[in-house]
Write an enzyme that holds these catalytic residues in place. Structure first.
Site, PDB file in Angstrom:
ATOM      1  N   PHE A  59      24.901 -89.687 -17.870  1.00 45.40           N
ATOM      2  CA  PHE A  59      25.873 -88.975 -16.736  1.00 45.40           C
ATOM      3  C   PHE A  59      26.263 -88.025 -17.847  1.00 45.40           C
ATOM      4  CE2 PHE A  59      27.177 -92.239 -19.625  1.00 45.40           C
ATOM      5  CZ  PHE A  59      28.189 -91.629 -20.168  1.00 45.40           C
ATOM      6  N   ARG A  87      44.895 -96.655 -24.612  1.00 41.83           N
ATOM      7  CA  ARG A  87      43.786 -97.011 -23.376  1.00 41.83           C
ATOM      8  C   ARG A  87      44.078 -98.151 -22.400  1.00 41.83           C
ATOM      9  NH1 ARG A  87      38.910 -94.736 -24.157  1.00 41.83           N
ATOM     10  NH2 ARG A  87      38.200 -97.019 -23.205  1.00 41.83           N
ATOM     11  N   ARG A 104      44.354 -95.013 -14.158  1.00 38.63           N
ATOM     12  CA  ARG A 104      43.058 -94.823 -13.078  1.00 38.63           C
ATOM     13  C   ARG A 104      43.253 -95.881 -11.795  1.00 38.63           C
ATOM     14  NH1 ARG A 104      39.106 -94.572 -18.919  1.00 38.63           N
ATOM     15  NH2 ARG A 104      39.227 -92.384 -18.403  1.00 38.63           N
ATOM     16  N   ASN A 114      38.171 -89.279 -13.176  1.00 40.29           N
ATOM     17  CA  ASN A 114      38.822 -90.167 -13.346  1.00 40.29           C
ATOM     18  C   ASN A 114      40.109 -90.283 -14.630  1.00 40.29           C
ATOM     19  OD1 ASN A 114      38.061 -90.429 -16.304  1.00 40.29           O
ATOM     20  ND2 ASN A 114      36.815 -92.214 -16.418  1.00 40.29           N
ATOM     21  N   GLU A 128      38.747 -87.135 -33.002  1.00 39.93           N
ATOM     22  CA  GLU A 128      39.120 -86.478 -31.719  1.00 39.93           C
ATOM     23  C   GLU A 128      40.374 -85.763 -31.917  1.00 39.93           C
ATOM     24  OE1 GLU A 128      36.671 -89.244 -28.745  1.00 39.93           O
ATOM     25  OE2 GLU A 128      38.881 -89.423 -28.689  1.00 39.93           O
TER      26      GLU A 128
HETATM   27  O1  CDP Z   1      36.686 -92.427 -20.532  1.00 39.54           O
HETATM   28  P1  CDP Z   1      36.744 -93.850 -22.037  1.00 39.54           P
HETATM   29  O2  CDP Z   1      36.696 -93.626 -23.241  1.00 39.54           O
HETATM   30  O3  CDP Z   1      37.439 -94.628 -20.408  1.00 39.54           O
HETATM   31  O4  CDP Z   1      34.251 -94.053 -20.846  1.00 39.54           O
HETATM   32  P2  CDP Z   1      33.547 -93.487 -21.864  1.00 39.54           P
HETATM   33  O5  CDP Z   1      32.281 -94.675 -21.517  1.00 39.54           O
HETATM   34  O6  CDP Z   1      33.574 -93.507 -23.230  1.00 39.54           O
HETATM   35  O7  CDP Z   1      33.059 -92.185 -20.905  1.00 39.54           O
HETATM   36  C1  CDP Z   1      33.725 -91.150 -21.026  1.00 39.54           C
HETATM   37  C2  CDP Z   1      33.732 -90.393 -19.800  1.00 39.54           C
HETATM   38  O8  CDP Z   1      32.389 -90.392 -19.322  1.00 39.54           O
HETATM   39  C3  CDP Z   1      34.063 -91.906 -19.023  1.00 39.54           C
HETATM   40  O9  CDP Z   1      35.648 -91.538 -19.102  1.00 39.54           O
HETATM   41  C4  CDP Z   1      34.136 -91.049 -17.108  1.00 39.54           C
HETATM   42  O10 CDP Z   1      34.470 -89.585 -17.100  1.00 39.54           O
HETATM   43  C5  CDP Z   1      32.672 -90.431 -17.946  1.00 39.54           C
HETATM   44  N1  CDP Z   1      31.569 -91.146 -17.728  1.00 39.54           N
HETATM   45  C6  CDP Z   1      30.498 -91.199 -16.275  1.00 39.54           C
HETATM   46  O11 CDP Z   1      31.364 -89.813 -15.334  1.00 39.54           O
HETATM   47  N2  CDP Z   1      29.547 -92.121 -15.572  1.00 39.54           N
HETATM   48  C7  CDP Z   1      29.807 -93.246 -16.029  1.00 39.54           C
HETATM   49  N3  CDP Z   1      28.346 -93.860 -15.526  1.00 39.54           N
HETATM   50  C8  CDP Z   1      30.149 -93.869 -17.086  1.00 39.54           C
HETATM   51  C9  CDP Z   1      31.479 -92.566 -18.358  1.00 39.54           C
HETATM   52 MG    MG Z   2      35.238 -93.453 -24.784  1.00 40.04          MG
END
Ligand code: CDP
Ligand code: MG
Length: 139
Positions: A59, A87, A104, A114, A128
């Site tokens: 992704f 979170r 979300r 999201n 960050e």
């Molecule tokens: O944002 P968060 O830390 O909750 O999730 P992450 O696992 O760090 O992934 C970062 C971002 O990548 C997510 O918020 C989604 O926008 C995107 N993502 C995606 O588009 N498809 C996936 N299978 C996993 C993550």
């Molecule tokens: Mg993340």
């Protein structure tokens, strides 16, 4: 328990959909303080740095093109246990799994758009905040 700073962001879908005010209202209502905030476009280079941990995942390219697709609102948010609490307020990464009452869970339907970002740990928050803000930008 300790006062912490975290990096929070309204993603391009949230800004496009006019949800910035709602999201800021939620974190203010929680009792958190905004220490820095800017509306900005994320460059490809910044996107690849910010999401470096996801480089090589299926992704990743879609994520970089999405996060650079329009302005975001980047923030440093401070408060008691702010990293974990933000979170929790965001809800699960996949809105399908995010509980009602979370951002979300209430405001998103798909994992790729999201609405919000939040640092996932103290070291991540420090990293960050450092890539989005100069120390002098924090009030
Ligand atoms: O944002 P968060 O830390 O909750 O999730 P992450 O696992 O760090 O992934 C970062 C971002 O990548 C997510 O918020 C989604 O926008 C995107 N993502 C995606 O588009 N498809 C996936 N299978 C996993 C993550
Ligand atoms: Mg993340």
């Amino acid at each position: 328990m300790a006062v912490e700073q975290t990096f929070a962001m309204v993603k391009p879908d949230g800004v496009r959909r006019g949800l910035t005010g709602t999201i800021i209202a939620r974190l203010e209502a929680k009792g958190f303080t905004i220490k820095a905030m800017k509306l900005m476009r994320i460059s490809r280079e910044l996107a690849e740095r910010h999401y470096g941990e996801h480089q090589g995942k299926p992704f990743f390219e879609g994520l970089v093109s999405f996060i650079t697709s329009g302005p975001v609102v980047a923030m440093v948010v401070e408060g008691e246990n702010a990293i974990l609490e933000w979170r929790k307020m965001m809800g699960a990464t996949n809105p399908k799994d995010a509980a009602p009452g979370t951002i979300r869970g209430d405001l998103a339907t798909t994992i790729d758009e999201n609405v919000v970002h939040g640092s996932d740990a103290p070291a991540t928050a420090e990293r960050e905040i450092g890539i989005f803000f100069d120390p002098g930008e924090l009030v």
